[in-house]
Motif scaffolding. Structure first.
Motif, mmCIF file in Angstrom:
data_model
loop_
_atom_site.group_PDB
_atom_site.id
_atom_site.type_symbol
_atom_site.label_atom_id
_atom_site.label_comp_id
_atom_site.label_asym_id
_atom_site.label_seq_id
_atom_site.Cartn_x
_atom_site.Cartn_y
_atom_site.Cartn_z
ATOM 1 N N PHE A 109 0.825 -1.203 0.000
ATOM 2 C CA PHE A 109 0.000 0.000 0.000
ATOM 3 C C PHE A 109 0.860 1.255 0.000
ATOM 4 O O PHE A 109 1.905 1.314 0.664
ATOM 5 N N ASP A 110 0.394 2.259 -0.714
ATOM 6 C CA ASP A 110 0.846 3.619 -0.475
ATOM 7 C C ASP A 110 0.247 4.033 0.873
ATOM 8 O O ASP A 110 -0.663 3.368 1.387
ATOM 9 N N ALA A 111 0.721 5.144 1.452
ATOM 10 C CA ALA A 111 0.199 5.585 2.749
ATOM 11 C C ALA A 111 -0.802 6.738 2.605
ATOM 12 O O ALA A 111 -1.995 6.578 2.876
ATOM 13 N N HIS A 162 -6.023 9.641 5.564
ATOM 14 C CA HIS A 162 -6.335 10.973 5.069
ATOM 15 C C HIS A 162 -5.090 11.836 5.244
ATOM 16 O O HIS A 162 -4.400 11.746 6.252
ATOM 17 N N PHE A 163 -4.820 12.688 4.266
ATOM 18 C CA PHE A 163 -3.700 13.618 4.394
ATOM 19 C C PHE A 163 -4.247 15.027 4.193
ATOM 20 O O PHE A 163 -4.225 15.578 3.099
ATOM 21 N N ASP A 164 -4.775 15.583 5.274
ATOM 22 C CA ASP A 164 -5.369 16.928 5.252
ATOM 23 C C ASP A 164 -4.274 17.944 5.531
ATOM 24 O O ASP A 164 -4.102 18.390 6.668
ATOM 25 N N SER A 165 -3.520 18.297 4.487
ATOM 26 C CA SER A 165 -2.361 19.152 4.727
ATOM 27 C C SER A 165 -2.760 20.560 5.164
ATOM 28 O O SER A 165 -2.064 21.171 5.982
ATOM 29 N N ASN A 218 6.286 7.619 -0.171
ATOM 30 C CA ASN A 218 7.193 8.737 -0.409
ATOM 31 C C ASN A 218 7.119 9.758 0.727
ATOM 32 O O ASN A 218 7.751 10.803 0.657
ATOM 33 N N GLY A 219 6.300 9.473 1.741
ATOM 34 C CA GLY A 219 6.205 10.369 2.890
ATOM 35 C C GLY A 219 7.467 10.307 3.732
ATOM 36 O O GLY A 219 8.387 9.525 3.468
ATOM 37 N N PHE A 220 7.503 11.115 4.790
ATOM 38 C CA PHE A 220 8.710 11.232 5.602
ATOM 39 C C PHE A 220 8.686 10.291 6.803
ATOM 40 O O PHE A 220 7.648 10.052 7.411
#
Length: 224
Positions: free
Chosen positions: A8-10, A16-19, A118-120
């Motif tokens: 999986f991608d994250a 959810h990625f609510d930047s 690709n997140g940190f």
């Protein structure tokens, strides 16, 4: 189950990625009212940097510095400190996508699971722990640690080595980004599923093996 491994991608695949929400919370902690206009201005800098990062033109550290240089100067702190504060805020507001837990529960015992993101690094472990997902995954492969980002074949090869070189026909990559997740997976020779929650058109030349609009639909597809 057709697959021995599901990767999986994250961001926007499991989480959810609510930047904007993360930025707003972070700046509140610095006593700043961060507006939607501020966010739009930030994204004019941030979005091209992520493309450059995925294309291997800049490093993770360069991305962290450049995207926060302006605000860091205003606040009198370093870009790295601001980046850490942002990732901390993102961990604090993190929620799972609908159907994520149910899908992982269904897959557990039927396939081994992994994450390629690709997140940190700073965000991944704390987010998995807070959402109760830490024990589901055999491997969490992070571009910042590997030194290359999806869609580079190097990160898929690194994951494949960690997995013990299983047959590629028995691996499925699931992600929301048709370029980094789907095209990256296809080029590596594994099957792919595009999580297209927005119902957008498939980019030309990219042909995922599956396309679903929700994780619930993926669960039903895999166990049909």
């Amino acid at each position: 189950m057709k697959y021995d491994w599901v990767l999986f991608d994250a961001d926007e695949t499991l989480f959810h990625f609510d930047s904007f929400g993360g930025m707003k919370l972070m700046f509140e902690r610095f006593g700043v009212n961060f507006t939607r206009d501020d966010y739009d201005a930030y994204q004019l800098v941030n979005k091209p940097l992520w493309v450059d990062y995925q294309d291997g033109k800049i490093t993770a550290d360069e991305l962290k510095i450049i995207r926060f240089e302006g605000w860091a100067t205003k606040l009198g702190i370093t870009p790295f400190e601001l980046n850490s504060a942002f990732l901390e805020a993102m961990a604090d507001i993190c929620t799972l996508l609908p159907g994520a837990k149910e899908l992982l529960d269904a897959l557990s015992g039927n396939a081994k699971l992994g994450i390629i993101t690709n997140g940190f690094t700073e965000l991944q472990a704390i987010r998995l722990e807070r959402t109760g997902l830490s024990d589901y995954f055999e491997h969490v492969v992070i571009s910042e640690e590997v030194g290359v980002a999806k869609p580079d074949l190097g990160i898929f090869d690194h994951a494949h080595q960690l997995m013990g070189l299983p047959c590629k026909t028995k691996i499925l990559m699931v992600g929301d980004n048709p370029h980094s997740d789907v095209l990256g997976g296809i080029n590596f020779g594994i099957e792919t599923c595009w999580l297209n929650t927005q119902g957008v058109q498939t980019p030309a030349g990219i042909h995922p093996h599956y396309e679903v609009n929700s994780l619930e639909q993926l669960r039903m597809t895999l166990f049909a």
